[in-house]
Structures are given as structure tokens and as C-alpha cells.
Design a protein around this motif. Sequence first.
Motif, PDB file in Angstrom:
ATOM      1  N   GLU A   1       0.833  -1.202   0.000  1.00  0.00           N
ATOM      2  CA  GLU A   1       0.000   0.000   0.000  1.00  0.00           C
ATOM      3  C   GLU A   1       0.870   1.255   0.000  1.00  0.00           C
ATOM      4  O   GLU A   1       0.611   2.214  -0.729  1.00  0.00           O
ATOM      5  CB  GLU A   1      -0.918  -0.007   1.226  1.00  0.00           C
ATOM      6  N   TYR A   2       1.911   1.243   0.808  1.00  0.00           N
ATOM      7  CA  TYR A   2       2.853   2.364   0.877  1.00  0.00           C
ATOM      8  C   TYR A   2       3.706   2.441  -0.379  1.00  0.00           C
ATOM      9  O   TYR A   2       3.888   3.526  -0.958  1.00  0.00           O
ATOM     10  CB  TYR A   2       3.723   2.195   2.120  1.00  0.00           C
ATOM     11  N   LEU A   3       4.215   1.311  -0.848  1.00  0.00           N
ATOM     12  CA  LEU A   3       5.129   1.299  -1.991  1.00  0.00           C
ATOM     13  C   LEU A   3       4.448   1.701  -3.298  1.00  0.00           C
ATOM     14  O   LEU A   3       4.967   2.533  -4.053  1.00  0.00           O
ATOM     15  CB  LEU A   3       5.742  -0.091  -2.142  1.00  0.00           C
ATOM     16  N   GLU A   4       3.303   1.118  -3.570  1.00  0.00           N
ATOM     17  CA  GLU A   4       2.650   1.366  -4.847  1.00  0.00           C
ATOM     18  C   GLU A   4       2.129   2.795  -4.966  1.00  0.00           C
ATOM     19  O   GLU A   4       2.036   3.344  -6.068  1.00  0.00           O
ATOM     20  CB  GLU A   4       1.528   0.357  -5.062  1.00  0.00           C
ATOM     21  N   LYS A   5       1.801   3.398  -3.847  1.00  0.00           N
ATOM     22  CA  LYS A   5       1.320   4.779  -3.858  1.00  0.00           C
ATOM     23  C   LYS A   5       2.465   5.776  -4.008  1.00  0.00           C
ATOM     24  O   LYS A   5       2.374   6.736  -4.783  1.00  0.00           O
ATOM     25  CB  LYS A   5       0.542   5.067  -2.580  1.00  0.00           C
ATOM     26  N   GLY A   6       3.545   5.549  -3.280  1.00  0.00           N
ATOM     27  CA  GLY A   6       4.626   6.534  -3.263  1.00  0.00           C
ATOM     28  C   GLY A   6       5.795   6.258  -4.183  1.00  0.00           C
ATOM     29  O   GLY A   6       6.599   7.155  -4.457  1.00  0.00           O
ATOM     30  N   PHE A   7       5.911   4.996  -4.687  1.00  0.00           N
ATOM     31  CA  PHE A   7       7.073   4.615  -5.499  1.00  0.00           C
ATOM     32  C   PHE A   7       6.619   3.774  -6.696  1.00  0.00           C
ATOM     33  O   PHE A   7       6.918   2.576  -6.785  1.00  0.00           O
ATOM     34  CB  PHE A   7       8.082   3.848  -4.643  1.00  0.00           C
ATOM     35  N   PRO A   8       5.884   4.406  -7.621  1.00  0.00           N
ATOM     36  CA  PRO A   8       5.279   3.640  -8.728  1.00  0.00           C
ATOM     37  C   PRO A   8       6.272   3.025  -9.700  1.00  0.00           C
ATOM     38  O   PRO A   8       5.917   2.090 -10.425  1.00  0.00           O
ATOM     39  CB  PRO A   8       4.404   4.688  -9.427  1.00  0.00           C
ATOM     40  N   GLU A   9       7.504   3.507  -9.721  1.00  0.00           N
ATOM     41  CA  GLU A   9       8.484   3.004 -10.687  1.00  0.00           C
ATOM     42  C   GLU A   9       9.290   1.810 -10.175  1.00  0.00           C
ATOM     43  O   GLU A   9      10.063   1.208 -10.930  1.00  0.00           O
ATOM     44  CB  GLU A   9       9.456   4.125 -11.080  1.00  0.00           C
ATOM     45  N   ILE A  10       9.138   1.471  -8.931  1.00  0.00           N
ATOM     46  CA  ILE A  10       9.981   0.436  -8.324  1.00  0.00           C
ATOM     47  C   ILE A  10       9.726  -0.931  -8.959  1.00  0.00           C
ATOM     48  O   ILE A  10       8.622  -1.215  -9.438  1.00  0.00           O
ATOM     49  CB  ILE A  10       9.719   0.395  -6.798  1.00  0.00           C
TER      50      ILE A  10
END
Length: 320
Positions: free
Chosen positions: A296-305
Motif C-alpha cells: 500500500e505504501y510502496l505502490e502509492k509513493g514509489f510507482p516506478e519500483i
Amino acid sequence: MSRDMRSRKNAGADANDPESTGAEVADAEDEPARPWMRFARQWRIVAMSCAALVTLLMAGHVVLVSRKVPEKVAVMITRTMHRLQSSMPIPSQTTTRPAEWRRHPVQQDASLPPGPEHPGREPQVTQVGNTTVVRCTTTTGPIKIHVHTYWAPHGAERFLDMVRGDFFSSKVALFRSVRGFICQTGVAGDPVVHQAWQQKGTILDDVQWLDKLDDLRMKRGYLSFAGGGRDSRNSEFFFTYRDIDLGTSPWEVPFGTLVGAESFEAMDHWYTGYGDMSAFGGNAPDENRMYQHGLEYLEKGFPEIDYITSCNIAHGELVE
């Protein structure tokens, strides 16, 4: 795999018929000119076969559960379904890719070899069977890993436990990806899974075998667990993008290595735009927030990862 041949419906047609002969000539010329089309057809056959098998297993699973068979049987079928789905072959670059596949150009120096830049001293094999082949899928393509028990017994066994326990199916972020240095990973995408592995505790350090006289002892393609002190390793580990000077600490002991040009190509495409952790001047995701909120945190704030999405032991695959 046998060549996919088209049926020749007009084999008995009049040779003077311009339409029938023209179609045959076009087919004959197109076949060698576009070999990727043959591969695409072959891939579709394999994919359809795997999908059919998965469907049958799903149907069997529903029946078994509805009849209240032993729980262990249902669990075995569920795991088999998951492994079949996660291990379905990935199409070649010449076939149609998902829109998100390799969204970024190569992130490392294009001249790097598919292995160490300067090979160093490695431990000798102590006995047959001390290397396990693991195949993983990532958002930039498949990778193959040789896990060497004789390099680091504790580290190798912990990694293999993570593979056997479907840890990577939680979608594990390649979150600390630093160009020319390392890519750290090993935080489960599901906070519940992360907590479960934290409860397993840390593992003992392995004996350091890297050559202290080699300034760049941690070689390109090596995998090593990350730690913050003696006997502190848990689930986080890193891949090495280049030959670097890590490996002086007792917890930084390589347990495996990436294998094959395709694996290195996939690794070299992992996104490095967020860089290092904030403590080292970068913009990588915050580990504590990853522990608490996961995807939830990663996909919202770091879409390119980029991510590791599955890993499986390749049973019966011989080590070259």
C-alpha cells in the motif's frame, strides 16, 4: 519442440490458379522472414496447456475442499496451483509484452559482463548436491540463482526457507537499488508475512570466505544477506551490481550468485531512480513504513519500483 506447420488446404488446387499459388508463395516467404511468429505460436500452445492444467487443479481443489478432505491435501493442491501459475514460462522479447514490462532502459553500465568484472577466489565444492538452483520472476524478466550451501550454510538455508515458504509471492520490492553498487530487497509486500518472518528470529553469522586482499571482493552478481551487527541477519539481502568493497563484516557473506546472461540483463534493468536510503542521501522507500504498510505504501509513493514476484526451487535441474 517441433516446428508449427500450417495446414495446406489448397494442396490439390490447380497450379495455374493465381490465387491459390500466390497464397502458397506468400506463406513460404513469410515463414523464414518472421521466425518470431513461429515462436509466438509455440509459446501460446505452452501457455494454453499450463492454463488448462491450472484450471483442472482449481476444479479439483474446490471438489476436495467441499468434501472436507484432510487439510494437508488441500494445502498441497493450493501450493501446486500457485507454483504452476508463477512458473509459467515468460515469453521472449520478440513477443508481445505487458505494458509495464521493462518500463525503463538499462540502469547499469551497458559494457558490464554477465558475471564478475574480475573473478576472484571462491570456495571449492565440498560435496555433490551442495548447490541448489532457484528460478525467480521479476518485473523485468526471469533470473536464475545458484545457492551454494558450502559458501554460507546458514545464509543459504535461510534463503531456501524463504523460497519454500512462498515468501516472494507477497511481491517483494527491490527497494534500495543504487546504480553501480547494490540492490537490497527482502521485505515482504504483505506486513503479515513480514511479521511472521521477524518472529522466526535471526540466523547465526557464517564464516567469511571472501579474500581480504581483494579490494573489490564482493563480486558482481553475488547475493548476500544484509545485517546490522553480529548474528543479525533475517530476511533482507542484496544483489551486487558491480565488483565492490563490501564483505569485511561477518554478516556480509555471499551465499549464492546470479547465473546466465538473461539473469544479468533482467537485474541491470531494475529501476535505480530512487537511489539509496535517506540516511545515505537517497530517496529509497522507508523500511519502517514498508514493514507496517507493505505494498500500500510502496505502490502509492514509489510507482516506478521493480519487484520479485515469485521464486521456486528448480528440482532436478543440473548445475553446469
